[in-house]
Design a protein around this motif. Structure first.
Motif, PDB file in Angstrom:
ATOM      1  N   SER A 359      49.568  55.984  55.430  1.00  0.00           N
ATOM      2  CA  SER A 359      50.262  54.771  54.986  1.00  0.00           C
ATOM      3  C   SER A 359      49.959  53.601  55.913  1.00  0.00           C
ATOM      4  O   SER A 359      49.706  52.468  55.458  1.00  0.00           O
ATOM      5  N   ALA A 360      49.944  53.869  57.220  1.00  0.00           N
ATOM      6  CA  ALA A 360      49.631  52.804  58.183  1.00  0.00           C
ATOM      7  C   ALA A 360      48.180  52.370  58.074  1.00  0.00           C
ATOM      8  O   ALA A 360      47.860  51.171  58.189  1.00  0.00           O
ATOM      9  N   ALA A 361      47.279  53.337  57.851  1.00  0.00           N
ATOM     10  CA  ALA A 361      45.848  53.011  57.770  1.00  0.00           C
ATOM     11  C   ALA A 361      45.520  52.179  56.531  1.00  0.00           C
ATOM     12  O   ALA A 361      44.534  51.435  56.525  1.00  0.00           O
ATOM     13  N   ARG A 362      46.332  52.279  55.496  1.00  0.00           N
ATOM     14  CA  ARG A 362      46.072  51.518  54.264  1.00  0.00           C
ATOM     15  C   ARG A 362      46.192  50.006  54.476  1.00  0.00           C
ATOM     16  O   ARG A 362      45.683  49.226  53.668  1.00  0.00           O
ATOM     17  N   LYS A 363      46.827  49.593  55.551  1.00  0.00           N
ATOM     18  CA  LYS A 363      46.907  48.160  55.842  1.00  0.00           C
ATOM     19  C   LYS A 363      45.526  47.599  56.132  1.00  0.00           C
ATOM     20  O   LYS A 363      45.279  46.390  55.977  1.00  0.00           O
ATOM     21  N   ARG A 364      44.621  48.485  56.583  1.00  0.00           N
ATOM     22  CA  ARG A 364      43.244  48.070  56.854  1.00  0.00           C
ATOM     23  C   ARG A 364      42.258  48.598  55.813  1.00  0.00           C
ATOM     24  O   ARG A 364      41.200  47.996  55.602  1.00  0.00           O
ATOM     25  N   LEU A 365      42.597  49.709  55.206  1.00  0.00           N
ATOM     26  CA  LEU A 365      41.757  50.281  54.146  1.00  0.00           C
ATOM     27  C   LEU A 365      42.632  50.491  52.908  1.00  0.00           C
ATOM     28  O   LEU A 365      43.145  51.590  52.663  1.00  0.00           O
ATOM     29  N   PRO A 366      42.829  49.452  52.103  1.00  0.00           N
ATOM     30  CA  PRO A 366      43.777  49.518  50.980  1.00  0.00           C
ATOM     31  C   PRO A 366      43.438  50.570  49.926  1.00  0.00           C
ATOM     32  O   PRO A 366      44.318  50.973  49.164  1.00  0.00           O
ATOM     33  N   GLU A 367      42.192  51.010  49.867  1.00  0.00           N
ATOM     34  CA  GLU A 367      41.797  51.986  48.852  1.00  0.00           C
ATOM     35  C   GLU A 367      42.080  53.421  49.288  1.00  0.00           C
ATOM     36  O   GLU A 367      41.849  54.368  48.537  1.00  0.00           O
ATOM     37  N   LEU A 368      42.592  53.588  50.475  1.00  0.00           N
ATOM     38  CA  LEU A 368      42.814  54.915  51.033  1.00  0.00           C
ATOM     39  C   LEU A 368      43.836  55.695  50.204  1.00  0.00           C
ATOM     40  O   LEU A 368      44.843  55.147  49.749  1.00  0.00           O
ATOM     41  N   ARG A 369      43.569  57.005  50.024  1.00  0.00           N
ATOM     42  CA  ARG A 369      44.531  57.897  49.365  1.00  0.00           C
ATOM     43  C   ARG A 369      44.492  59.250  50.056  1.00  0.00           C
ATOM     44  O   ARG A 369      43.519  59.585  50.754  1.00  0.00           O
ATOM     45  N   LEU A 370      45.551  60.050  49.864  1.00  0.00           N
ATOM     46  CA  LEU A 370      45.668  61.346  50.522  1.00  0.00           C
ATOM     47  C   LEU A 370      46.070  62.405  49.508  1.00  0.00           C
ATOM     48  O   LEU A 370      47.071  62.254  48.797  1.00  0.00           O
TER      49      LEU A 370
END
Length: 515
Positions: A359-370
Motif C-alpha cells: 500500500s505504501a509502495a503504490r504512492k510511487r508505483l500506482p499500478e502495483l498489486r498484490l
C-alpha cells in the motif's frame, strides 16, 4: 528399503513441512529401491484422503495411525446425503440446509442430525445433537470410520471400525488426552506378536490394553517397523518421538529440522535454549542416526552449537534441500507491477506487514498489486485490507498449486522473519522472480543476494519494517537490471534440480553418511 516419513497431521492450510514431504515423495518415486510411506499420527476428524489427495500423495502411501489399527487404507468419501437419510428408521423431517451443514430432525424428538459435507454431496461426518448438546459424531470415508462420544461437550471415547464394520479399537480420553486404548481381536494388529522390544502391554477379555498416548504409538510403530531395512524419518518430533524411541531397535532414525532449532530469546546467563520441538532429539543422540537440515547456513550453525554442547561427535548433520526446482524460461510474459506471496495465513508470516508495504509502495508505483496465495486466518488480513481500502489491489487467492503460476508476476515478496528453508522462495526462483524479504536466516540469506536477484532489508520488528519493504519493492521493480535479476534467480534455482537433490537422498539412505 521401506522409508516411513512420520508427521503429526495434514490439512487444507498445510505448512512447509507437508510440502517438504510432497517434494520428497516426488524424489523417492524415482529411486527404484525405496518404498516410501507417509504416516500421520494426530486424530484427524475429516477423512485424511480429503487433505492428502490435494497434495498428490498416492493413497496407498498414506498411513493414518488409526487406519493402521483398523486395517483401512486412505479411501475417498462414498456415503451420499441421500443414502444417510435413508438409513434413519424413525420418522424425520426432510433435510434442511443450514449454515455449514444440512439438518435432519426426528419427529416429536429432541434429536437432530447435523450432516457435514465436503462437496455438498458426500457425507464427511454426522453430528448427533440432543437438546442442543452434542452427544455423538460419526465419521465416514468409504464407510463408517470412527465414532466419537461426548458428555457435557467433553470427548469421552472414540470407536474405530474395520472396513467390515467391526470395532477394532476403542480409545478413552481424559482432558482431551488419550488415557487408554483397547485393541480388540478384530484389529489386524491384534494377532501379530505385540510383546517385543521391551514394550509393556496387558490383555483383558481378549483386548490389548495400552495406557496413554505414548504406549499406543509404541504399539503401532512396533508393528510397522517390522523389516530389517526399514528406515524412519521424523518430520515433527514433538509428541511423536517418545513413541518411537522404545521400539526403533536397530532401524535407522533421522529427524528433520524444519525451523529455527534454538530459541532466539536467550536466558540471562547466555545458556543455549533449544527449540522445544527438537529438544528431545538433540538430548538423546544415542537414539538418533542423524539430523537433516535444508540449508548450509543452518548446518554450520547447528554443528557449531552441538559442538559447544559436547554433542558434535554424537549427532551428524546432513544438508538436503526440502524442495526441488524445475526452472522455466525467463522470457515468459509477466506483469511487471504484480507482486505475489505464498504461505500459510499465519501471524508469524507477517502478511499484514506486506500488505501495508505494498500500500505504501503504490504512492510511487500506482499500478502495483498484490496476490496472496494460501489458507489460514483470513479475518485478520481482511481487516487490514478493509482498513487500507486495498481490496482493489490486494487479493486473497486461497490454496492453489503454484507451478507455472508464479512466472506471471514481477516480484515475489515475503515479510516472514524466520524461514527454515522457504519453499515458496524456491518456487519463485524456479520461475525467475526477483525476491524481496527480510535479511534473516535461513532461506532468505541462502536464496537471495541483494542487488543480484532481489533485495534483503534489515528486520527491526517495528513500524519501520513497512517502509523498508516498500522501499525495497520499489527499488527492485524500478531497477534497470530487473530483467537480469530474473535470470539470476533462474541460475540459483539450477542448484536445486531434482537430480541434484535426489543424489543427496540416495547417499544418505544407502550409506547413512552426511551429505
Amino acid at each position: 528399503m521401506r522409508v516411513y516419513n512420520i508427521n503429526k497431521a495434514v490439512g487444507l492450510a498445510s505448512s512447509g513441512v507437508e510440502y517438504a514431504q510432497v517434494y520428497r515423495r516426488r524424489l523417492f518415486a524415482d529411486i527404484p529401491w525405496v518404498d516410501d510411506y507417509y504416516v500421520f499420527t494426530d486424530y484427524i476428524g475429516t477423512n485424511i484422503s480429503y487433505f492428502s489427495d490435494r497434495l498428490d500423495f498416492p493413497r496407498p502411501q498414506v498411513l493414518w495411525i488409526y487406519n493402521l489399527v483398523t486395517g483401512r487404507g486412505a479411501a475417498p468419501f462414498a456415503l451420499t446425503i441421500e443414502a444417510f437419510v435413508s438409513m434413519i428408521s424413525q420418522p424425520h423431517s426432510d433435510p434442511q440446509p443450514r449454515p455449514g451443514h444440512i439438518e435432519v430432525a426426528l419427529t416429536d424428538s429432541a434429536v437432530r442430525y447435523r450432516i457435514k459435507t465436503t462437496d455438498d454431496r458426500y457425507v464427511d461426518r454426522v453430528e448427533t445433537v440432543v437438546r442442543d448438546q452434542l452427544v455423538r459424531v460419526d465419521h465416514y470415508d468409504a464407510s463408517l470410520n470412527n465414532v466419537e462420544y461426548f458428555h457435557d461437550n467433553h470427548l469421552l471415547r472414540r470407536d474405530f471400525y474395520t472396513p467390515g464394520g467391526v470395532i477394532a479399537a476403542q480409545q478413552f480420553y481424559r482432558g482431551d488426552a488419550i488415557a487408554r486404548t483397547l485393541i480388540t481381536p478384530a484389529s489386524p494388529l491384534h494377532e501379530t506378536p505385540h510383546r517385543r522390544r521391551g514394550r509393556r502391554s496387558s490383555s483383558f477379555r481378549g483386548d490389548i490394553v495400552l495406557e496413554g498416548r505414548s504406549q499406543f504409538f509404541q504399539f503401532v510403530f512396533a508393528h510397522l517397523f517390522s523389516r530389517p531395512d526399514d528406515l524412519v524419518i521424523v518430520d515433527r518430533a514433538l509428541d511423536v518421538i517418545d513413541g518411537i524411541y522404545p521400539v526403533i531397535g536397530e532401524h535407522r532414525l533421522y529427524s528433520v529440522v524444519h525451523a529455527e532449532h534454538f530459541d532466539l530469546k536467550q536466558i540471562d546467563d547466555g545458556v543455549l535454549l533449544w527449540n522445544n520441538h527438537y529438544e528431545n532429539v538433540f538430548t538423546r543422540p544415542e537414539l538418533v542416526d542423524g539430523l537433516i537440515v535444508s540449508t548450509h547456513r543452518q548446518r554450520e550453525r547447528l554443528e557449531h552449537q552441538l559442538a559447544a554442547q559436547g554433542l558434535a561427535g554424537d549427532l551428524s548433520v546432513t544438508c538436503i534441500p526440502v524442495g526441488i526446482a524445475a526452472p522455466v524460461a525467463v522470457e515468459s510474459e509477466h506483469d511487471p507491477f504484480a507482486v505475489v506471496t505464498a504461505s500459510r495465513l499465519a501471524e508469524e508470516k507477517h502478511i499484514d506487514v506486506l500488505i501495508r508495504a505494498v500500500s505504501a509502495a503504490r504512492k510511487r508505483l500506482p499500478e502495483l498489486r498484490l496476490d496472496i496465495y494460501g489458507e489460514g486466518d483470513r479475518g485478520r488480513l481482511i481487516a487490514v485490507i478493509d482498513e487500507l481500502h486495498a481490496a482493489e489491489y490486494v487479493t486473497l487467492k486461497g490454496h492453489h498449486k503454484l507451478e507455472g503460476v508464479l512466472g506471471a508476476y514481477g516480484l515475489y515478496a515475503s515479510a516472514s522473519t524466520s524461514e527454515g528453508f522457504g519453499l515458496s522462495l524456491l518456487e519463485a526462483l524456479a520461475e525467475g522472480l526477483p525476491i524481496v524479504g527480510f535479511d534473516v536466516d535461513y532461506g532468505n540469506r541462502e536464496m537471495v543476494e541483494s542487488g543480484v536477484n532481489g533485495c534483503l532489508v534489515p528486520c527491526t520488528l517495528s513500524d519501520r519494517d513497512v517502509d523498508a519493504l516498500a522501499d525495497a519493492i520499489v527499488h527492485v521493480l524500478d531497477s534497470p537490471s530487473v530483467t537480469e535479476m530474473r535470470r539470476e534467480s533462474l541460475r540459483k534455482a539450477e542448484g536445486y534440480t531434482a537430480a541434484n537433490v535426489r543424489k543427496l537422498w540416495e547417499r544418505l539412505l544407502r550409506e547413512g553418511e552426511p551429505c
